[in-house]
Design a protein around this motif. Structure first.
Motif, PDB file in Angstrom:
ATOM      1  N   VAL A  22      12.313   4.918  -6.265  1.00  0.00           N
ATOM      2  CA  VAL A  22      11.542   3.917  -6.991  1.00  0.00           C
ATOM      3  C   VAL A  22      12.299   2.616  -7.140  1.00  0.00           C
ATOM      4  N   GLN A  23      11.535   1.550  -7.454  1.00  0.00           N
ATOM      5  CA  GLN A  23      12.137   0.241  -7.607  1.00  0.00           C
ATOM      6  C   GLN A  23      13.221   0.271  -8.667  1.00  0.00           C
ATOM      7  N   GLY A  24      14.201  -0.591  -8.445  1.00  0.00           N
ATOM      8  CA  GLY A  24      15.308  -0.655  -9.376  1.00  0.00           C
ATOM      9  C   GLY A  24      16.424   0.302  -8.980  1.00  0.00           C
ATOM     10  N   SER A  25      16.139   1.194  -8.041  1.00  0.00           N
ATOM     11  CA  SER A  25      17.133   2.154  -7.598  1.00  0.00           C
ATOM     12  C   SER A  25      18.032   1.513  -6.557  1.00  0.00           C
ATOM     13  N   THR A  26      19.299   1.830  -6.614  1.00  0.00           N
ATOM     14  CA  THR A  26      20.199   1.351  -5.574  1.00  0.00           C
ATOM     15  C   THR A  26      20.274   2.366  -4.453  1.00  0.00           C
ATOM     16  N   ASN A  27      19.485   3.440  -4.563  1.00  0.00           N
ATOM     17  CA  ASN A  27      19.483   4.494  -3.549  1.00  0.00           C
ATOM     18  C   ASN A  27      18.264   4.391  -2.645  1.00  0.00           C
ATOM     19  N   SER A  28      17.719   3.209  -2.468  1.00  0.00           N
ATOM     20  CA  SER A  28      16.572   3.033  -1.596  1.00  0.00           C
ATOM     21  C   SER A  28      16.892   3.572  -0.207  1.00  0.00           C
ATOM     22  N   LYS A  29      15.877   4.118   0.469  1.00  0.00           N
ATOM     23  CA  LYS A  29      16.107   4.650   1.817  1.00  0.00           C
ATOM     24  C   LYS A  29      16.442   3.525   2.792  1.00  0.00           C
ATOM     25  N   PHE A  30      16.157   2.285   2.418  1.00  0.00           N
ATOM     26  CA  PHE A  30      16.450   1.129   3.261  1.00  0.00           C
ATOM     27  C   PHE A  30      17.727   0.461   2.783  1.00  0.00           C
ATOM     28  N   ALA A  31      18.627   0.174   3.720  1.00  0.00           N
ATOM     29  CA  ALA A  31      19.815  -0.600   3.362  1.00  0.00           C
ATOM     30  C   ALA A  31      19.334  -1.992   2.954  1.00  0.00           C
ATOM     31  N   PRO A  32      19.922  -2.586   1.913  1.00  0.00           N
ATOM     32  CA  PRO A  32      19.398  -3.850   1.370  1.00  0.00           C
ATOM     33  C   PRO A  32      19.106  -4.940   2.396  1.00  0.00           C
ATOM     34  N   GLN A  33      19.879  -5.047   3.472  1.00  0.00           N
ATOM     35  CA  GLN A  33      19.631  -6.111   4.438  1.00  0.00           C
ATOM     36  C   GLN A  33      19.060  -5.592   5.760  1.00  0.00           C
ATOM     37  N   SER A  34      18.671  -4.320   5.816  1.00  0.00           N
ATOM     38  CA  SER A  34      18.280  -3.732   7.098  1.00  0.00           C
ATOM     39  C   SER A  34      16.851  -4.050   7.518  1.00  0.00           C
ATOM     40  N   VAL A  35      16.024  -4.494   6.597  1.00  0.00           N
ATOM     41  CA  VAL A  35      14.619  -4.727   6.907  1.00  0.00           C
ATOM     42  C   VAL A  35      14.435  -6.117   7.505  1.00  0.00           C
ATOM     43  N   ARG A  36      13.807  -6.175   8.680  1.00  0.00           N
ATOM     44  CA  ARG A  36      13.498  -7.462   9.304  1.00  0.00           C
ATOM     45  C   ARG A  36      12.322  -8.075   8.553  1.00  0.00           C
ATOM     46  N   ALA A  37      12.541  -9.198   7.930  1.00  0.00           N
ATOM     47  CA  ALA A  37      11.540  -9.825   7.071  1.00  0.00           C
ATOM     48  C   ALA A  37      10.571 -10.662   7.903  1.00  0.00           C
ATOM     49  N   LEU A  38       9.500 -10.038   8.352  1.00  0.00           N
ATOM     50  CA  LEU A  38       8.485 -10.783   9.098  1.00  0.00           C
ATOM     51  C   LEU A  38       7.743 -11.732   8.166  1.00  0.00           C
ATOM     52  N   PRO A  39       7.383 -12.905   8.652  1.00  0.00           N
ATOM     53  CA  PRO A  39       6.508 -13.770   7.857  1.00  0.00           C
ATOM     54  C   PRO A  39       5.194 -13.045   7.587  1.00  0.00           C
ATOM     55  N   ILE A  40       4.619 -13.317   6.438  1.00  0.00           N
ATOM     56  CA  ILE A  40       3.348 -12.706   6.045  1.00  0.00           C
ATOM     57  C   ILE A  40       2.303 -13.797   5.922  1.00  0.00           C
ATOM     58  N   ARG A  41       1.128 -13.501   6.460  1.00  0.00           N
ATOM     59  CA  ARG A  41      -0.006 -14.402   6.290  1.00  0.00           C
ATOM     60  C   ARG A  41      -1.151 -13.573   5.727  1.00  0.00           C
ATOM     61  N   ILE A  42      -1.767 -14.081   4.666  1.00  0.00           N
ATOM     62  CA  ILE A  42      -2.911 -13.403   4.059  1.00  0.00           C
ATOM     63  C   ILE A  42      -4.141 -14.248   4.344  1.00  0.00           C
ATOM     64  N   LEU A  43      -5.081 -13.655   5.078  1.00  0.00           N
ATOM     65  CA  LEU A  43      -6.331 -14.330   5.423  1.00  0.00           C
ATOM     66  C   LEU A  43      -7.443 -13.696   4.592  1.00  0.00           C
ATOM     67  N   SER A  44      -7.996 -14.445   3.679  1.00  0.00           N
ATOM     68  CA  SER A  44      -9.071 -13.900   2.856  1.00  0.00           C
ATOM     69  C   SER A  44     -10.310 -14.779   2.959  1.00  0.00           C
ATOM     70  N   VAL A  45     -11.442 -14.113   3.085  1.00  0.00           N
ATOM     71  CA  VAL A  45     -12.732 -14.803   3.195  1.00  0.00           C
ATOM     72  C   VAL A  45     -13.367 -14.832   1.813  1.00  0.00           C
ATOM     73  N   GLY A  46     -13.808 -15.993   1.375  1.00  0.00           N
ATOM     74  CA  GLY A  46     -14.466 -16.062   0.073  1.00  0.00           C
ATOM     75  C   GLY A  46     -14.741 -17.481  -0.355  1.00  0.00           C
TER      76      GLY A  46
END
Length: 192
Positions: A22-46
């Motif tokens: 869970v969040q706040g844990s230092t035991n995350s299955k992901f190493a803190p810098q191991s995730v490739r941070a892809l840009p995110i785009r949110i397309l919403s119709v409304g």
């Protein structure tokens, strides 16, 4: 669903037994810098959003920007003022498709999509970086849902709730979950 989509779904281990700390844990299955941070785009119709909703969305978008670039794009509902529902969905479908690149990893929000827990959403964000995509595009449909082209193009379809959500509420839930995902991935405390 293509091979890459299948591999991502397999990597997500979407069974009830999959666990991330869970969040706040230092035991995350992901190493803190191991995730490739892809840009995110949110397309919403409304339609134009209320000031209150936009302020809340903007607050979460600013929090997400600490981890990756994020863009919130509103596509006008019924852009050509179609008189019938099918034509409206087709017009919205084309407007969304015009904003999606060939190397986007496309996640469609849909009431019939996969039901993810927050930890699995974090895995989706992390695993998308391994697909060869240059960006994750989350698509929120208009009042009558998504069109055929976006349904065919989507790499993955997810739902944010077992209840049907108004597209504006879905947007708010999505940005909150994206922020939560990054706190999980980085093993950081979730701040409201």
């Amino acid at each position: 669903m293509g091979t890459a989509a299948f591999q991502l779904c397999a990597g997500l281990n979407l069974s009830a037994s999959s666990h991330l700390h869970v969040q706040g844990s230092t035991n995350s299955k992901f190493a803190p810098q191991s995730v490739r941070a892809l840009p995110i785009r949110i397309l919403s119709v409304g339609k134009k959003r209320s000031r209150g909703l936009q302020l809340m969305v903007d607050a979460y978008v600013e929090k997400i920007k600490y981890y990756c670039s994020v863009e919130d794009v509103l596509i006008r509902s019924n852009p050509r003022n179609a008189r019938d529902q099918r034509a409206q969905v087709d017009d919205e479908d084309m407007a969304v498709m015009n904003l999606i690149r060939s190397d986007d990893w496309v996640v469609m929000l849909d009431e019939h999509g996969r039901d993810l827990r927050s930890e699995q959403m974090a895995e989706l964000v992390a695993d998308a970086g391994n697909t060869g995509a240059s960006r994750i595009s989350f698509c929120i449909g208009g009042p009558y849902g998504h069109g055929r082209k976006i349904r065919e193009r989507a790499n993955l379809s997810i739902k944010l709730s077992s209840m049907v959500l108004n597209h504006q509420i879905a947007l708010l839930v999505l940005v909150e979950q994206l922020y939560r995902s990054w706190t999980i991935l980085r093993g950081q405390k979730y701040h409201h």
